[in-house]
Design an enzyme around this catalytic site. Structure first.
Site, PDB file in Angstrom:
ATOM      1  N   ASP A 485     -52.945  69.010  10.732  1.00  0.00           N
ATOM      2  CA  ASP A 485     -52.886  67.735  10.016  1.00  0.00           C
ATOM      3  C   ASP A 485     -52.642  68.035   8.550  1.00  0.00           C
ATOM      4  OD1 ASP A 485     -53.429  66.282  12.138  1.00  0.00           O
ATOM      5  OD2 ASP A 485     -55.530  65.896  11.741  1.00  0.00           O
ATOM      6  N   ASP A 806     -58.545  64.997  13.773  1.00  0.00           N
ATOM      7  CA  ASP A 806     -59.811  64.394  13.381  1.00  0.00           C
ATOM      8  C   ASP A 806     -59.995  63.013  13.993  1.00  0.00           C
ATOM      9  OD1 ASP A 806     -57.844  63.142  12.019  1.00  0.00           O
ATOM     10  OD2 ASP A 806     -58.544  63.670  10.009  1.00  0.00           O
ATOM     11  N   ASP A 810     -56.545  61.792  18.624  1.00  0.00           N
ATOM     12  CA  ASP A 810     -56.063  63.177  18.689  1.00  0.00           C
ATOM     13  C   ASP A 810     -56.629  63.882  19.918  1.00  0.00           C
ATOM     14  OD1 ASP A 810     -54.563  63.131  16.378  1.00  0.00           O
ATOM     15  OD2 ASP A 810     -56.254  63.653  15.097  1.00  0.00           O
TER      16      ASP A 810
END
Length: 1187
Positions: A485, A806, A810
């Site tokens: 990310d 997070d 996901d």
């Protein structure tokens, strides 16, 4: 994994049902005797209430309590301020309604572990042989004249020596006891470590509640009935409760019902929230009504526990149990009894893998073995077979030689009274054979793997990696790709607004409030303060002059900071319009990429505030505020102009662009709030802001290390492509002049799908090798990319992918990846649930540390293998040839056991605890198909083996002449120990000791002492082993078959031992490429075996091998499986008190049930309905529907 086994004893503990209110308060369960102490509601009433859904539940609340507020008053709580937080009150509540945890299963006692270690086949064979040998040693043939039995009972004995024949048998028994105790102790300490690890995971679990009007976070286990809890996107609900106020709340109840559709919850339609379910959207407040074993999760657990007890009964009767819960238990029962938990192959501690669900298979497929496990299993099979063959041949040769020699050459006849003496010989030969087998099989290997993993996991905690699944640690060393990310991982996640477009002017710095029209400022402050989660706020810094603390969503905090920079106060606005007065909230999610809030104005009309990704919100804007604060029209042409002039320049500087807008709606007729598309449109843009989230200073260096180590880093973000590209360049993910692609989610999807809209692997294969940045991506894109890379066959090595995540959505990508990293700070419970490792500091550099530790584990195992196999090869050949030529093994059984166990156990400890060095990051990953034993290692093993064999055979055949001592060959039974054989034994051990130092390096490095003092464990073990060896040789006497040696003899032994180090240098000089004869052993799985269908055959192949080995070497496999099941042991034995663990276990049990019984969903619903009938009817523990 059969998590149900966890519930083993629970049915008898504090978790029984209390159908008729027969029991009074117990620690876990609360009082169910109908009297609720001072509260006006009983446990039983609350339980009955929580079993209802939707309108039935609302009806019940109305009939019994008037409304939710009435229920709240009866529980002596407040809908606005929550509980008082008074300790006496909290204690009373946990006494009455129970505590929020499910009692964990008791760990195995030390004695149980000892008993398990004794189950090993080779040890049992040794014990039997030793006992026979013991019994026979007391037998004396009748008549003083024993000559008739040939030279069997030995000529060279002193009178006293005749009585010491029992010592060898006794010594073997003693060695076995040592082996068992060491094994049991290792298991015990291992289990202790895992429990510690688990409790650490569980203490992390906290939840937000309101007490005395203050919002605080408390450990999940401290929540009590009557608490007012704040639920938000991404939470995993730890208790049952009733929704008091909610905004656009959607819950995923699949873990309880098996239905995958999200359920919309609202205070006026369906307010029932259940523990173990996931919040997928929205936020709200709930009144806690059931905790621990009285919550829906707890009830199901109790059912499972009760079910398991009954099943034990059923299986004894020999019936085949059935039902959904069943399938799960059978796995644990297959191997029968206690060892069951140990023998299962490793599955992730959380069942129900997403991809399995996609395939909708009715069986639960085995999780692919981790790289190391696959290779070790294969190697084990090879070694096991070889050892078995060697030991069998040794025994056959010894027996034939003895029989031919005694009865043919010397022509003796078999005398009845001599039978026990002959049998004693045969037993001795048998013991030698078994000893060869014991030495051939490296039992130290499972131990080394476990020690290495446990040690790494412990140390990784300090490096901010909380490992949830043990094998993730080792898989990480083979990672070839990391999909990371952006926000919070590569950047600091401290958002600040640095540019803004306000009133037709692009301000490069935050403007002075005087420069802006007051009406615009007022609208802006309201839009930001109201249209943000009220949990996001900015608090004063902890230290004077520090940065203000950002609490909650960081982007929202950045916007609130912007309000403060404009010298306005957002808190005042929130006091005027508290959260309860928000009319309608469309919360942020990955599809909308925006958030909107509706409030009712004093004149009865409505105003909607919206904020979100600039290009998405601007598409919905039809006007924009000018310099005077008046709306002017905003056409598509203007929008394109704005994108070029404002948004792209901001994005190219790496800023996130957020657009803030509003719309006034009429009060009469009231708009249809459900049709979002008609509401959130025709907006007026107030401002576009550029938010900076600076790159973490240590990230570029970490990414350089990854690239040097052969790991490709890709950024997957929801941000604008220009922002993403700018940040990727700052981090060093993309470099000018490289051949790379940056794509947006929609382009990516267009390129990988065919005309029918199906994803094609060939199309993904064209993109992923060059793809470095995927922007504006949805969680599905992330999952598609990860799956595409893993399934790809373009490169001959299968890619090993790590992913960070997070958000709740996901989950699928984290589960699909080989290693999933969840964020410890910003991550939601759902993401942590799906992950293998939690990054406690959300920092990318911690991932690099994980790679280093993973490679270190792999290297530690290789170092140990190199050392272990040298010992094995030499010991087996010496025992074998010695037995064939001199009818007796030069190394006695007890000596072999000392060499085998102690050298194994200690060496595994010494070599497995080598700390990692930066040098590990200078080489490419090993990959899945690379052999475990490289050519260099093979060269070392054979090279050192040759040296040791030459020395030992020289000593064996001409040693007595060199040292001028008595010859020890062809000694009769029970003869005293000879100096000759003692020198051989001593030299052998000392050579191993010095070779242990050589084994510290496996890539052909010259300096084997490099960093040796950085590892005190290694130094102390080498010195300790040496000290014990001196004691054994000088004072070991008959049990160890040792005669004391003089100084000169010791010096020669030492000299030969040190020769190992010099010989190591010679071997290092020989180039590996020049030795084509070396064959690499222990190859990984063949690439073809990785295809789906063949995987099953591969499993079968391993199973056959297991069956073959069962005959000779179960220990080895048990050891391997023990490593595999470490996490299961964790999951099962731990759960120290925290109920959250139970929620997790339950969700895994249920999701597995869901996988097992995809077809018969009703049987799951039955699980929750079954609870209505309180205790399960006999025979119905497995969850069939109850009429």
């Amino acid at each position: 994994m059969s998590t149900t086994a966890t519930m083993g004893e629970m049915a008898n503990s504090a978790v029984e049902f209390y159908p008729k209110g027969t029991r009074s308060g117990s620690r876990g369960g609360g009082r169910a005797d109908g009297a609720a102490g001072e509260f006006a509601v009983t446990v039983k009433e609350l339980r009955e209430l929580m079993e209802l859904r939707g309108t039935d539940a609302l009806q019940k609340i109305q009939d019994s309590y008037g409304d939710t507020e009435g229920l709240c008053q009866r529980l002596q709580s407040s809908v606005t301020d929550g509980l008082s937080g008074d300790p006496a009150d909290l204690e009373r509540r946990s006494q009455t309604y129970g505590q929020n945890f499910i009692p964990p299963k008791k760990p195995k006692t030390f004695l149980e572990l000892v008993w398990e270690a004794l189950q090993d086949v080779t040890l049992i064979i040794l014990e039997a042989a030793a006992i026979i040998s013991l019994g026979l040693s007391f037998y004396q043939p009748p008549g003083k004249d024993t000559e008739s039995c040939g030279n069997v009972s030995g000529g060279g004995e002193d009178e006293d020596e005749g009585d010491t024949g029992w010592i060898e048998g006794a010594a073997i028994l003693m060695s076995v006891v040592c082996v068992v105790l060491v094994t049991a102790f290792n298991d015990w300490s291992k289990e202790k470590q895992f429990r510690g690890l688990q409790s650490r995971i569980e203490q992390e679990q906290r939840f937000t509640v309101v007490r005395k009007g203050n919002v605080i976070q408390i450990p999940v286990a401290d929540m009590v009935v009557g608490d007012l809890a704040q639920v938000k996107y991404g939470d995993l609900l730890p208790t049952d409760g009733i929704l008091i106020q909610g905004n656009d709340l959607k819950i995923d109840e699949s873990s309880l019902t098996g239905e995958s559709d999200h359920v919309r919850k609202s205070a006026d339609k369906d307010p029932m929230l259940l523990s173990g379910t996931h919040v997928m959207e929205g936020s709200g407040r709930m009144l806690v009504t059931a905790v621990g074993v009285n919550s829906q999760t707890g009830i199901i657990f109790t059912l499972l526990g009760a079910g398991e007890m009954e099943e034990d009964g059923k299986e004894k009767k020999g019936k085949q149990p059935d039902g959904a819960v069943e399938n799960n238990q059978n796995k644990a029962k297959k191997h029968g009894g206690g060892v069951a938990m140990e023998m299962q192959p490793l599955k992730s501690a959380e069942g129900g893998e997403m991809e399995d669900r996609e395939k909708k298979k009715t069986n639960v497929p085995k999780k692919e073995k981790s790289v190391l496990q696959g290779k070790l299993t294969k190697l084990a099979v090879q070694i096991g077979k070889a050892g078995l063959v060697m030991s069998a041949i040794t025994v056959i040769i010894l027996v034939l030689f003895f029989v031919i020699n005694t009865f043919v050459v010397e022509g003796q006849t078999w005398l009845a009274e001599c039978t026990p003496v002959y049998i004693q010989y045969f037993v001795k030969f048998f013991i030698i054979g078994v000893t060869v087998l014991v030495v051939a099989v490296p039992e130290g290997l499972p131990l080394a793997v476990t020690i290495s993993l446990a040690y790494s996991v412990k140390k990784m905690m300090k490096d901010n990696n909380l490992v949830r699944h043990l094998d993730a640690c080792e898989t990480m060393g083979n990672a070839t790709a990391i999909c990371s990310d952006k926000t919070g991982t590569l950047t600091t996640n401290r958002m600040t607004v640095v540019q803004t477009y306000l009133g037709d002017v692009h301000h490069r710095v935050i403007p002075d409030p005087g420069q802006i029209n007051p009406r615009t400022v007022d609208l802006l402050v309201n839009a930001i303060a109201i249209n943000s989660a009220y949990t996001s706020k900015i608090l004063p810094p902890d230290v004077e002059g520090g940065l203000a603390k950002q609490v909650g969503n960081k982007t929202e905090c950045g916007l609130l900071g912007f309000v403060l920079d404009l010298q306005q106060d957002y808190a005042r606005v929130r006091e005027q319009i508290p959260e309860e007065r928000l009319y309608k909230v469309y919360t942020f999610n990955s599809v909308r990429k925006s958030m909107s809030t509706v409030i009712k104005l004093p004149d009865g009309s409505f105003r909607l505030y919206s904020k979100g990704a600039s290009e998405i919100v601007l598409k919905k804007c039809s006007s924009v505020l000018d310099a005077n604060g008046e709306p002017r029209s905003f056409r598509p042409r203007d929008r394109d102009e704005m994108v070029k002039q404002v948004i792209e320049p901001m994005a190219c500087e790496g800023l996130r662009t957020i657009c803030i807008a509003y719309r006034d709606l009429p009060g009469n007729p009231e708009p249809d709030w459900e049709s979002e598309a008609d509401i959130v449109t025709d907006l007026t843009c107030i401002t576009v802001v550029g938010i900076e989230d600076p790159v973490r200073p240590e990230v570029p260096e970490a990414i350089r290390k990854c690239q040097r180590a052969g790991i490709t880093v890709r950024m997957v973000t929801g941000d604008n492509i220009n922002t993403a590209r700018a940040i990727a360049a700052k981090c060093g993910i993309i470099q000018p002049g490289d051949d790379f692609i940056c794509l947006e989610g929609k382009d990516f999807n267009r390129r990988i799908r065919n005309e029918k809209g199906e994803i094609e692997q060939e199309r993904i294969d064209k993109i992923w090798p060059k793809l470095r940045v995927l922007a504006r991506s949805s969680p599905t894109d992330k999952h598609t990319l990860v799956k595409g890379i893993i399934d790809s066959t373009v490169i001959e090595q299968r890619q090993v992918v790590a992913v960070t995540g997070d958000g709740t959505n996901d989950g699928p990508a984290l589960k699909k990846a080989d290693v999933g990293f969840a964020m410890g700070i910003a991550g939601t419970d759902v993401a942590k649930e799906a992950s293998d490792i939690i990054l406690t500091d959300d920092n990318f550099t911690s991932i690099v540390k994980a790679v280093m530790w993973g490679r270190n584990v792999y290297d530690s195992i290789s170092k140990f293998l190199q050392f272990q196999l040298t010992v094995n090869v030499v010991a087996v050949i010496v025992a074998f040839t010695g037995a064939c030529i001199t009818q007796d093994s030069p190394l006695k059984a007890v000596q072999m056991l000392w060499v085998n166990l102690i050298m194994d156990t200690f060496a595994s400890l010494a070599l497995a605890t080598e700390p990692p060095t930066e040098a590990l990051l200078l080489r490419k990953p090993y990959g899945r198909n690379n052999p475990l034993i490289s050519l260099t290692m093979m060269k070392n093993i054979l090279g050192h083996g040759v040296y040791q064999l030459v020395i030992i055979f020289t000593l064996l055949f001409i040693g007595e002449r060199m040292f001028n001592i008595d010859c020890g060959r062809n000694a009769p039974l029970h003869s005293p120990p000879s100096e000759h054989y003692t020198i051989i034994f001593n030299t052998f051990v000392l050579m191993q000791l010095f070779n242990e130092i050589n084994a510290r390096k496996i890539h052909g490095e010259r300096n084997v002492f490099d960093g040796i003092f950085g590892n005190p464990i290694f130094c102390s073990i080498v010195l300790g082993t040496f000290a014990v060896q001196i004691v054994i040789v000088q004072w070991g006497g008959k049990p160890f078959s040792c005669a004391p040696l003089n100084i000169e003899q010791w010096l020669w032994c030492l000299f030969v031992g040190v020769g190992e180090l010099l010989w190591g240098q010679v071997i290092a000089t020989v180039p590996t490429e020049r030795l084509p004869c070396l064959k690499e052993a222990g190859l990984g799985l063949e690439p073809s075996e990785e295809e789906g269908e063949e995987l099953a055959e591969d499993e079968e192949e391993i199973d056959c091998a297991e069956r073959e080995l069962r005959r000779g070497q179960i220990l080895w496999f048990r050891g391997l499986n023990r490593i595999q099941t470490q996490m299961e042991v964790v999951s099962t034995f731990k759960r120290s008190g925290s109920f959250q663990g139970a929620v997790r276990r339950r969700s895994s049990v249920l999701s597995q049930l869901h996988d097992v019984n995809t077809i018969s969903t009703p049987s799951h619903v039955a699980l929750s309905t079954a609870t209505a009938n309180t205790s399960p009817a006999p025979g119905n523990a497995s969850g069939e529907s109850i009429p």
